[in-house]
Write a protein that holds these residues in place. Structure first.
Motif, PDB file in Angstrom:
ATOM      1  N   THR A 171       0.800  -1.222   0.000  1.00  0.00           N
ATOM      2  CA  THR A 171       0.000   0.000   0.000  1.00  0.00           C
ATOM      3  C   THR A 171       0.835   1.275   0.000  1.00  0.00           C
ATOM      4  O   THR A 171       0.276   2.358  -0.097  1.00  0.00           O
ATOM      5  CB  THR A 171      -0.947   0.035   1.210  1.00  0.00           C
ATOM      6  OG1 THR A 171      -0.177  -0.066   2.412  1.00  0.00           O
ATOM      7  CG2 THR A 171      -1.949  -1.111   1.144  1.00  0.00           C
ATOM      8  N   LYS A 172       2.137   1.142   0.086  1.00  0.00           N
ATOM      9  CA  LYS A 172       2.982   2.337   0.078  1.00  0.00           C
ATOM     10  C   LYS A 172       2.980   2.981  -1.293  1.00  0.00           C
ATOM     11  O   LYS A 172       2.988   2.307  -2.311  1.00  0.00           O
ATOM     12  CB  LYS A 172       4.418   1.993   0.482  1.00  0.00           C
ATOM     13  CG  LYS A 172       4.558   1.746   1.957  1.00  0.00           C
ATOM     14  CD  LYS A 172       6.007   1.564   2.327  1.00  0.00           C
ATOM     15  CE  LYS A 172       6.115   1.360   3.822  1.00  0.00           C
ATOM     16  NZ  LYS A 172       7.465   1.112   4.241  1.00  0.00           N
ATOM     17  N   LYS A 173       2.992   4.278  -1.287  1.00  0.00           N
ATOM     18  CA  LYS A 173       3.012   5.027  -2.543  1.00  0.00           C
ATOM     19  C   LYS A 173       4.439   5.383  -2.964  1.00  0.00           C
ATOM     20  O   LYS A 173       4.675   5.806  -4.066  1.00  0.00           O
ATOM     21  CB  LYS A 173       2.205   6.311  -2.401  1.00  0.00           C
ATOM     22  CG  LYS A 173       0.802   6.096  -1.907  1.00  0.00           C
ATOM     23  CD  LYS A 173      -0.062   5.495  -2.986  1.00  0.00           C
ATOM     24  CE  LYS A 173      -1.495   5.455  -2.514  1.00  0.00           C
ATOM     25  NZ  LYS A 173      -2.136   4.212  -2.743  1.00  0.00           N
ATOM     26  N   GLU A 174       5.374   5.179  -2.064  1.00  0.00           N
ATOM     27  CA  GLU A 174       6.756   5.541  -2.344  1.00  0.00           C
ATOM     28  C   GLU A 174       7.371   4.565  -3.345  1.00  0.00           C
ATOM     29  O   GLU A 174       7.046   3.382  -3.373  1.00  0.00           O
ATOM     30  CB  GLU A 174       7.569   5.523  -1.050  1.00  0.00           C
ATOM     31  CG  GLU A 174       7.049   6.494  -0.010  1.00  0.00           C
ATOM     32  CD  GLU A 174       7.696   6.248   1.348  1.00  0.00           C
ATOM     33  OE1 GLU A 174       8.696   5.520   1.409  1.00  0.00           O
ATOM     34  OE2 GLU A 174       7.183   6.786   2.328  1.00  0.00           O
ATOM     35  N   ARG A 175       8.266   5.057  -4.122  1.00  0.00           N
ATOM     36  CA  ARG A 175       8.942   4.253  -5.135  1.00  0.00           C
ATOM     37  C   ARG A 175       9.776   3.139  -4.515  1.00  0.00           C
ATOM     38  O   ARG A 175       9.899   2.051  -5.069  1.00  0.00           O
ATOM     39  CB  ARG A 175       9.826   5.165  -5.980  1.00  0.00           C
ATOM     40  CG  ARG A 175      10.492   4.478  -7.143  1.00  0.00           C
ATOM     41  CD  ARG A 175      11.263   5.493  -7.988  1.00  0.00           C
ATOM     42  NE  ARG A 175      12.177   4.862  -8.875  1.00  0.00           N
ATOM     43  CZ  ARG A 175      13.405   4.462  -8.559  1.00  0.00           C
ATOM     44  NH1 ARG A 175      13.865   4.646  -7.349  1.00  0.00           N
ATOM     45  NH2 ARG A 175      14.182   3.896  -9.448  1.00  0.00           N
ATOM     46  N   LEU A 176      10.347   3.377  -3.371  1.00  0.00           N
ATOM     47  CA  LEU A 176      11.237   2.410  -2.741  1.00  0.00           C
ATOM     48  C   LEU A 176      10.578   1.687  -1.574  1.00  0.00           C
ATOM     49  O   LEU A 176      11.224   1.400  -0.571  1.00  0.00           O
ATOM     50  CB  LEU A 176      12.522   3.107  -2.272  1.00  0.00           C
ATOM     51  CG  LEU A 176      13.350   3.755  -3.382  1.00  0.00           C
ATOM     52  CD1 LEU A 176      14.535   4.506  -2.789  1.00  0.00           C
ATOM     53  CD2 LEU A 176      13.835   2.719  -4.372  1.00  0.00           C
ATOM     54  N   ALA A 177       9.299   1.366  -1.685  1.00  0.00           N
ATOM     55  CA  ALA A 177       8.619   0.617  -0.633  1.00  0.00           C
ATOM     56  C   ALA A 177       9.297  -0.748  -0.488  1.00  0.00           C
ATOM     57  O   ALA A 177       9.677  -1.365  -1.476  1.00  0.00           O
ATOM     58  CB  ALA A 177       7.153   0.441  -0.984  1.00  0.00           C
ATOM     59  N   THR A 178       9.450  -1.201   0.731  1.00  0.00           N
ATOM     60  CA  THR A 178      10.149  -2.465   0.965  1.00  0.00           C
ATOM     61  C   THR A 178       9.258  -3.439   1.709  1.00  0.00           C
ATOM     62  O   THR A 178       8.333  -3.059   2.411  1.00  0.00           O
ATOM     63  CB  THR A 178      11.437  -2.250   1.787  1.00  0.00           C
ATOM     64  OG1 THR A 178      11.081  -1.654   3.030  1.00  0.00           O
ATOM     65  CG2 THR A 178      12.410  -1.370   1.051  1.00  0.00           C
ATOM     66  N   PHE A 179       9.569  -4.688   1.546  1.00  0.00           N
ATOM     67  CA  PHE A 179       8.880  -5.757   2.254  1.00  0.00           C
ATOM     68  C   PHE A 179       9.833  -6.293   3.304  1.00  0.00           C
ATOM     69  O   PHE A 179      10.969  -6.640   2.997  1.00  0.00           O
ATOM     70  CB  PHE A 179       8.493  -6.871   1.275  1.00  0.00           C
ATOM     71  CG  PHE A 179       8.033  -8.118   1.963  1.00  0.00           C
ATOM     72  CD1 PHE A 179       6.826  -8.149   2.633  1.00  0.00           C
ATOM     73  CD2 PHE A 179       8.810  -9.255   1.948  1.00  0.00           C
ATOM     74  CE1 PHE A 179       6.396  -9.298   3.273  1.00  0.00           C
ATOM     75  CE2 PHE A 179       8.392 -10.402   2.582  1.00  0.00           C
ATOM     76  CZ  PHE A 179       7.175 -10.430   3.242  1.00  0.00           C
ATOM     77  N   VAL A 180       9.387  -6.344   4.540  1.00  0.00           N
ATOM     78  CA  VAL A 180      10.175  -6.953   5.604  1.00  0.00           C
ATOM     79  C   VAL A 180       9.376  -8.120   6.157  1.00  0.00           C
ATOM     80  O   VAL A 180       8.166  -8.169   6.037  1.00  0.00           O
ATOM     81  CB  VAL A 180      10.522  -5.951   6.737  1.00  0.00           C
ATOM     82  CG1 VAL A 180      11.415  -4.854   6.228  1.00  0.00           C
ATOM     83  CG2 VAL A 180       9.269  -5.376   7.356  1.00  0.00           C
ATOM     84  N   GLY A 181      10.034  -9.046   6.729  1.00  0.00           N
ATOM     85  CA  GLY A 181       9.374 -10.229   7.250  1.00  0.00           C
ATOM     86  C   GLY A 181      10.171 -11.439   6.824  1.00  0.00           C
ATOM     87  O   GLY A 181      11.395 -11.422   6.834  1.00  0.00           O
TER      88      GLY A 181
END
Length: 157
Positions: A10-20
């Protein structure tokens, strides 16, 4: 992982990251979707994969790792649009809702799986809250009842 996946999607930023735990998500998707997964043989796990203690047996994820050298070089480049369009047309009948059926486990692991695979099974569909760091969230097993071989009511938005 649920929170991190939601945040990343859902992030709008270009560099959204997935953690987990991306490996957990990857194996989960391999078991349920034919989209983007490697093709592996369906031979039973060999007897030498089993160690002495009950916990030292293979897991279902072992299937996706044992032929890694065979398909690791076959990468899909620039496949985002293709995968996205395939997911857009995915129908519930194309999903594998119960990938760990008793018959499938017997076919893959005739000597059984690691006891760690089913340990704490009674908690899988609990209706308690999940607590992570400062977050307290409702766990909603009613959204995933099909994967436990149970009836799942359809919810329409």
């Amino acid at each position: 992982m649920y929170r991190a996946l939601c945040d990343a999607c859902t992030k709008k930023e270009r560099l959204a990251t997935f953690v987990g735990c991306p490996l957990q998500l990857q194996l989960w998707s391999y078991e349920r979707f034919v989209i983007g997964r490697p093709i592996v043989d369906q031979f039973p796990y060999p007897e030498e994969w089993y160690g002495e203690p009950e916990e030292d047996g293979p897991t279902m994820g072992s299937m996706w790792c044992r032929r890694r050298s065979h398909w690791a070089h076959e990468q899909a480049h620039n496949a985002y649009e293709l995968f996205r369009s395939q997911f857009d047309y995915l129908h519930p009948d194309n999903m594998v809702w119960t990938p760990y059926s008793h018959l499938f486990i017997q076919a893959c692991a005739p000597f059984g799986l690691s006891s760690l695979c089913s340990r704490d099974e009674e908690y899988w569909i609990t209706k308690k809250s999940l607590i992570f760091d400062i977050y307290v969230e409702e766990y909603s097993p009613h959204h995933v009842m099909r994967q436990f071989g149970r009836f799942q009511a359809h919810e329409f938005a």
